[in-house]
Design a protein around this motif. Structure first.
Motif, mmCIF file in Angstrom:
data_model
loop_
_atom_site.group_PDB
_atom_site.id
_atom_site.type_symbol
_atom_site.label_atom_id
_atom_site.label_comp_id
_atom_site.label_asym_id
_atom_site.label_seq_id
_atom_site.Cartn_x
_atom_site.Cartn_y
_atom_site.Cartn_z
ATOM 1 N N GLU A 102 0.805 -1.239 0.148
ATOM 2 C CA GLU A 102 0.211 0.036 -0.036
ATOM 3 C C GLU A 102 0.951 1.281 -0.055
ATOM 4 O OE1 GLU A 102 -3.014 1.820 3.393
ATOM 5 O OE2 GLU A 102 -3.429 -0.236 2.846
ATOM 6 N N GLU A 103 1.893 1.327 0.965
ATOM 7 C CA GLU A 103 2.803 2.201 0.835
ATOM 8 C C GLU A 103 3.735 2.725 -0.443
ATOM 9 O OE1 GLU A 103 3.357 4.665 3.117
ATOM 10 O OE2 GLU A 103 1.944 4.052 4.510
ATOM 11 N N ARG A 104 4.038 1.418 -1.089
ATOM 12 C CA ARG A 104 4.499 1.798 -2.269
ATOM 13 C C ARG A 104 3.778 2.429 -3.429
ATOM 14 N NH1 ARG A 104 7.283 -4.098 -2.620
ATOM 15 N NH2 ARG A 104 9.189 -3.557 -1.390
ATOM 16 N N ARG A 105 2.364 1.897 -3.490
ATOM 17 C CA ARG A 105 1.483 2.467 -4.502
ATOM 18 C C ARG A 105 1.261 3.937 -4.284
ATOM 19 N NH1 ARG A 105 -1.075 -2.189 -3.416
ATOM 20 N NH2 ARG A 105 -2.612 -1.251 -2.199
ATOM 21 N N ASP A 106 0.945 4.170 -2.919
ATOM 22 C CA ASP A 106 0.757 5.598 -2.689
ATOM 23 C C ASP A 106 1.956 6.651 -2.888
ATOM 24 O OD1 ASP A 106 -1.650 4.869 -1.656
ATOM 25 O OD2 ASP A 106 -1.227 5.184 0.281
ATOM 26 N N MET A 107 3.251 6.216 -2.564
ATOM 27 C CA MET A 107 4.408 6.899 -2.865
ATOM 28 C C MET A 107 4.699 7.035 -4.465
ATOM 29 S SD MET A 107 5.598 8.143 -0.399
ATOM 30 C CE MET A 107 7.397 8.611 -0.959
ATOM 31 N N HIS A 108 4.287 5.976 -5.236
ATOM 32 C CA HIS A 108 4.593 5.903 -6.564
ATOM 33 C C HIS A 108 3.867 7.018 -7.214
ATOM 34 C CE1 HIS A 108 5.792 4.434 -10.570
ATOM 35 N NE2 HIS A 108 4.554 4.427 -10.827
ATOM 36 N N ALA A 109 2.497 6.892 -6.844
ATOM 37 C CA ALA A 109 1.617 8.023 -7.430
ATOM 38 C C ALA A 109 1.944 9.484 -6.858
ATOM 39 C CB ALA A 109 0.155 7.870 -6.812
ATOM 40 N N LYS A 110 2.634 9.701 -5.814
ATOM 41 C CA LYS A 110 3.044 10.869 -5.394
ATOM 42 C C LYS A 110 4.101 11.303 -6.174
ATOM 43 C CE LYS A 110 0.891 10.831 -0.843
ATOM 44 N NZ LYS A 110 1.322 10.516 0.501
ATOM 45 N N VAL A 111 5.247 10.357 -6.346
ATOM 46 C CA VAL A 111 6.419 11.014 -7.126
ATOM 47 C C VAL A 111 6.077 11.238 -8.553
ATOM 48 C CG1 VAL A 111 7.080 8.567 -7.798
ATOM 49 C CG2 VAL A 111 8.957 10.290 -7.388
ATOM 50 N N LEU A 112 4.956 10.492 -9.156
ATOM 51 C CA LEU A 112 4.863 10.966 -10.592
ATOM 52 C C LEU A 112 4.273 12.246 -10.696
ATOM 53 C CD1 LEU A 112 3.377 7.409 -12.000
ATOM 54 C CD2 LEU A 112 5.757 8.626 -12.345
ATOM 55 N N ALA A 113 3.443 12.552 -9.490
ATOM 56 C CA ALA A 113 2.596 13.878 -9.492
ATOM 57 C C ALA A 113 3.566 15.085 -9.287
ATOM 58 C CB ALA A 113 1.459 13.745 -8.529
ATOM 59 N N CYS A 114 4.640 14.866 -8.568
ATOM 60 C CA CYS A 114 5.430 15.922 -8.115
ATOM 61 C C CYS A 114 6.802 15.997 -8.719
ATOM 62 C CB CYS A 114 5.644 15.923 -6.564
ATOM 63 S SG CYS A 114 6.747 14.701 -5.935
ATOM 64 N N GLY A 115 7.336 14.869 -9.635
ATOM 65 C CA GLY A 115 8.561 14.831 -10.183
ATOM 66 C C GLY A 115 9.693 14.721 -9.288
ATOM 67 N N MET A 116 9.515 14.205 -8.101
ATOM 68 C CA MET A 116 10.591 14.200 -7.188
ATOM 69 C C MET A 116 11.841 13.114 -7.754
ATOM 70 S SD MET A 116 10.488 11.993 -3.492
ATOM 71 C CE MET A 116 9.008 13.127 -2.872
ATOM 72 N N GLU A 117 12.910 13.320 -7.387
ATOM 73 C CA GLU A 117 14.024 12.671 -7.957
ATOM 74 C C GLU A 117 13.857 11.082 -7.263
ATOM 75 O OE1 GLU A 117 17.926 13.220 -5.525
ATOM 76 O OE2 GLU A 117 17.099 15.032 -6.699
ATOM 77 N N LEU A 118 14.184 10.208 -8.140
ATOM 78 C CA LEU A 118 14.225 8.762 -7.502
ATOM 79 C C LEU A 118 15.049 8.444 -6.306
ATOM 80 C CD1 LEU A 118 13.798 6.828 -10.914
ATOM 81 C CD2 LEU A 118 12.009 7.397 -9.303
ATOM 82 N N THR A 119 16.368 9.077 -6.281
ATOM 83 C CA THR A 119 17.205 8.736 -5.102
ATOM 84 C C THR A 119 16.586 9.105 -3.700
ATOM 85 O OG1 THR A 119 19.062 8.951 -6.625
ATOM 86 C CG2 THR A 119 19.346 9.231 -4.133
ATOM 87 N N LEU A 163 13.267 9.433 -3.337
ATOM 88 C CA LEU A 163 12.048 8.793 -3.031
ATOM 89 C C LEU A 163 12.396 7.422 -2.377
ATOM 90 C CD1 LEU A 163 9.077 7.932 -3.427
ATOM 91 C CD2 LEU A 163 9.856 7.166 -5.711
ATOM 92 N N SER A 164 13.804 6.803 -3.092
ATOM 93 C CA SER A 164 14.235 5.567 -2.275
ATOM 94 C C SER A 164 14.594 5.756 -1.021
ATOM 95 C CB SER A 164 15.390 5.163 -3.054
ATOM 96 O OG SER A 164 15.872 3.913 -2.623
ATOM 97 N N ARG A 165 15.031 6.688 -0.554
ATOM 98 C CA ARG A 165 15.339 6.890 0.820
ATOM 99 C C ARG A 165 14.063 7.121 1.810
ATOM 100 N NH1 ARG A 165 18.720 11.757 -0.513
ATOM 101 N NH2 ARG A 165 20.187 10.807 -1.607
ATOM 102 N N ARG A 166 13.044 7.890 1.102
ATOM 103 C CA ARG A 166 11.880 7.922 1.869
ATOM 104 C C ARG A 166 10.982 6.591 2.025
ATOM 105 N NH1 ARG A 166 8.132 12.605 -0.180
ATOM 106 N NH2 ARG A 166 6.978 11.731 1.777
ATOM 107 N N ILE A 167 11.129 5.556 0.883
ATOM 108 C CA ILE A 167 10.736 4.400 0.887
ATOM 109 C C ILE A 167 11.200 3.646 2.131
ATOM 110 C CG2 ILE A 167 10.101 2.143 -0.149
ATOM 111 C CD1 ILE A 167 9.552 4.142 -2.936
ATOM 112 N N GLU A 168 12.407 3.463 2.108
ATOM 113 C CA GLU A 168 13.276 2.771 3.001
ATOM 114 C C GLU A 168 12.977 2.971 4.401
ATOM 115 O OE1 GLU A 168 14.735 -0.212 2.394
ATOM 116 O OE2 GLU A 168 14.336 0.014 0.594
ATOM 117 N N ALA A 169 12.894 4.436 4.678
ATOM 118 C CA ALA A 169 12.542 4.994 6.028
ATOM 119 C C ALA A 169 11.160 4.532 6.480
ATOM 120 C CB ALA A 169 12.843 6.452 5.969
ATOM 121 N N ARG A 170 10.209 4.661 5.487
ATOM 122 C CA ARG A 170 8.798 4.107 5.759
ATOM 123 C C ARG A 170 8.708 2.774 6.094
ATOM 124 N NH1 ARG A 170 4.674 4.679 8.518
ATOM 125 N NH2 ARG A 170 2.573 4.014 7.753
#
Length: 76
Positions: free
Chosen positions: A39-56, A58-65
């Protein structure tokens, strides 16, 4: 909708195996972790696509979560 149906069936199948598991706590932890992390992965993926956040970043945020969710499941 198809993904949700598939995921729901996977959780139902895993839940059915709880009675056969050696460790009830371990089986429940796997179910919770899988559901929450997906669920967290899907939510974060949608957010990154919407805001153009850099993948590195994003990766740190996913690992922290992921670490937060894992810790809460282990405490729970």
């Amino acid at each position: 909708m198809e993904h949700a149906t598939t995921e729901h069936q996977e959780v139902k199948d895993a839940t059915a195996k709880v009675l056969q598991a050696e460790s009830l706590e371990g089986a429940i932890e796997v179910i919770m972790r899988r559901t929450l992390i997906d669920e967290e992965r899907r939510d974060m993926h949608a957010k990154v696509l919407a805001c153009g956040m850099e993948l590195t970043r994003l990766s740190r945020r996913i690992e922290a979560r992921r670490a937060e969710v894992t810790a809460s499941v282990q405490e729970g």
